[in-house]
Design an enzyme around this catalytic site. Structure first.
Site, PDB file in Angstrom:
ATOM      1  N   ASN A  23       0.877  -1.168   0.000  1.00 62.42           N
ATOM      2  CA  ASN A  23       0.000   0.000   0.000  1.00 62.42           C
ATOM      3  C   ASN A  23       0.913   1.216   0.000  1.00 62.42           C
ATOM      4  OD1 ASN A  23      -1.812   2.030   0.468  1.00 62.42           O
ATOM      5  ND2 ASN A  23      -2.792   1.057   2.232  1.00 62.42           N
ATOM      6  N   ARG A  61      -2.584  -2.003  -3.526  1.00 57.28           N
ATOM      7  CA  ARG A  61      -3.803  -1.245  -3.294  1.00 57.28           C
ATOM      8  C   ARG A  61      -3.745   0.016  -4.150  1.00 57.28           C
ATOM      9  NH1 ARG A  61      -5.331   2.831   1.347  1.00 57.28           N
ATOM     10  NH2 ARG A  61      -7.552   2.971   0.984  1.00 57.28           N
ATOM     11  N   HIS A  78     -12.609   2.769   0.264  1.00 56.79           N
ATOM     12  CA  HIS A  78     -12.580   1.757   1.341  1.00 56.79           C
ATOM     13  C   HIS A  78     -13.385   0.526   0.927  1.00 56.79           C
ATOM     14  CE1 HIS A  78     -11.949   4.991   4.723  1.00 56.79           C
ATOM     15  NE2 HIS A  78     -10.786   4.578   4.245  1.00 56.79           N
ATOM     16  N   ARG A  80      -9.733  15.131   7.422  1.00 57.32           N
ATOM     17  CA  ARG A  80     -10.579  15.597   6.315  1.00 57.32           C
ATOM     18  C   ARG A  80     -11.931  16.049   6.838  1.00 57.32           C
ATOM     19  NH1 ARG A  80     -10.053  10.186   3.289  1.00 57.32           N
ATOM     20  NH2 ARG A  80      -7.793  10.020   3.368  1.00 57.32           N
ATOM     21  N   GLU A  82      -7.788  -5.479   5.300  1.00 59.23           N
ATOM     22  CA  GLU A  82      -7.729  -5.151   3.878  1.00 59.23           C
ATOM     23  C   GLU A  82      -6.617  -5.926   3.170  1.00 59.23           C
ATOM     24  OE1 GLU A  82      -8.103  -1.040   5.406  1.00 59.23           O
ATOM     25  OE2 GLU A  82      -8.865  -0.585   3.418  1.00 59.23           O
TER      26      GLU A  82
END
Ligand code: ADP
Length: 386
Positions: free
Chosen positions: A10, A76, A165, A226, A369
């Site tokens: 990732n 990813r 996601h 965010r 993940e």
């Protein structure tokens, strides 16, 4: 016979996370992160140096990448646009298309491409597979995917709600069904992925029907740094009145907003300590976070009509009992009741935290993940061969 292993990478702008794992058993052989890539006075100049550093760590741990059963490298990739919606074996054409998508994900796709290029160079003998964070939401119903803006502009500039996601929402919803011993297509689910980035999804019979992130990962819930949803008018207002550049505004909304923007701290453990020591802005940041989350839960209950399962996952969702309690407080009338003892019990595995009389079953399920990406890789290379 050695077990097959997949290396999952990732790659972010200044960090590279890696995990070497067995997709069948889920067993992790080694994992870690290289940070501060390319930063001033950092010993790690670029993504190539970062991957070399990871390989050094493998060697120190006694892992020989050439003889460990490595069958694939999974990458990813945040934005797959409309083009990519399933795990795809990487070739030059894919890299070119992911580069083309960079304007849609300027913070995420370019570093992913760097990671892919370096890893392919250093590990040329195994297939590399791209797994897209948007993929699960590819078939979001048009009513949920469409922004109510000028249709021609939206089409020309590929503006729609993509969702992110996805790997986590899919994995967790499947695990929830498995945990309950029920077929996925018999369940309506809400998944709340609450980490540094946070997103919610509504999933009907295994298919996502709503999700909180949109064109970019900035929409929706309040996150660590965010803003999530804001009035789009704020952007033109700041541009015009505060004379902020588009880059300044984007940077503020991505990196200096959310919980950090309000309280100066993004880590929920430290935020809790600040609240306990009487810090009012920390309390406000927490309240804003919870308020938004509750609005989304209410909205998704309405979108689904009937909700069977609501699942918390990711760093905050899995660990912060108080967030779970506050997110669902006073919702008995909506069929949601937590069991306080189950909610606060120390545990790391999948578990039920709702009361026995709760109509909606509330679960905590650890996301994984990397494992989901590793399994996607095995499937993609299987398909590639056949
Ligand atoms: P990422 O989105 O980077 O993968 P994570 O899913 O690891 O992030 O979530 C990170 C967040 O989880 C941080 O805000 C962190 O404070 C929070 N977190 C981790 N452990 C706990 C804990 N025990 N209690 C409360 N919050 C926690």
């Amino acid at each position: 016979m050695t077990e097959s292993v997949v290396l999952v990478i990732n790659s972010g702008s200044s960090s590279l996370k890696y995990r070497l794992l067995e997709p069948d058993s889920g067993k992790s052989r080694i994992d870690g992160i290289v940070e501060q890539i390319g930063e001033r006075s950092s010993p790690v100049a670029d993504h190539e140096a970062a991957l070399h550093l990871a390989f050094d760590r493998f060697a120190q741990a006694g892992i020989d990448l050439d003889n460990c059963g490595l069958v694939a490298v999974g990458h990813r990739v945040v934005h797959g646009g409309k083009t990519f919606y399933r795990p795809t074996v990487i070739d030059e054409a894919l890299i070119a298309k992911v580069k083309e998508l960079a304007p849609l994900a300027p913070l995420h796709n370019p570093p992913a491409v760097q990671g892919i290029e370096v890893a392919r160079r250093l590990l040329p003998d195994v297939p590399h597979v791209a797994v897209f964070d948007t993929a699960f939401f590819h078939d979001l119903p048009a009513a949920a995917a469409t922004y109510a803006i000028d249709r021609e502009v939206a089409e020309k500039w590929r503006i729609r709600r993509y969702g992110f996601h996805g790997t986590s929402h899919q994995y967790v919803s499947e695990q929830a069904a498995a945990f309950l011993g029920k077929p996925l297509d018999s369940l309506n689910q809400i998944v709340l992925h609450l980490g540094n980035g946070s997103s919610a999804s509504a999933i009907a019979a295994g298919r996502p029907v709503e999700t909180s992130m949109g064109l970019t990962p900035m929409e929706g819930l309040v996150m660590g740094t965010r803003s999530g949803d804001i009035d789009p008018g704020i952007i033109s207002y700041l541009y015009r009145s505060a004379q902020m550049s588009v880059e300044d505004i984007e940077s503020m909304l991505n990196h200096r907003s959310g919980v950090l923007g309000i309280a100066g701290e993004q880590d929920f453990r430290r935020l809790r300590e600040m609240i306990e020591s009487g810090d009012h802005t920390a309390q406000l940041a927490y309240d804003v976070f919870i308020h938004r989350l509750r609005k989304y839960i209410g909205a998704y209950l309405a979108v689904l009509g009937r909700t069977d399962v609501l699942t918390f996952t990711a760093g905050i969702g899995e660990n912060a009992a108080q967030v779970r309690r506050d997110a669902l407080a006073g919702m008995a009338g909506l069929g949601i009741e937590l069991d306080e003892h189950r909610n606060t019990a120390a545990a790391t595995e999948a578990r039920r935290i709702s009361a026995d009389n709760s109509t909606v079953t509330v679960l905590v399920i650890p996301t994984n993940e990397e494992l989901a990406i590793a399994r996607d890789c095995v499937q993609a290379i299987g398909q590639g061969d056949g």
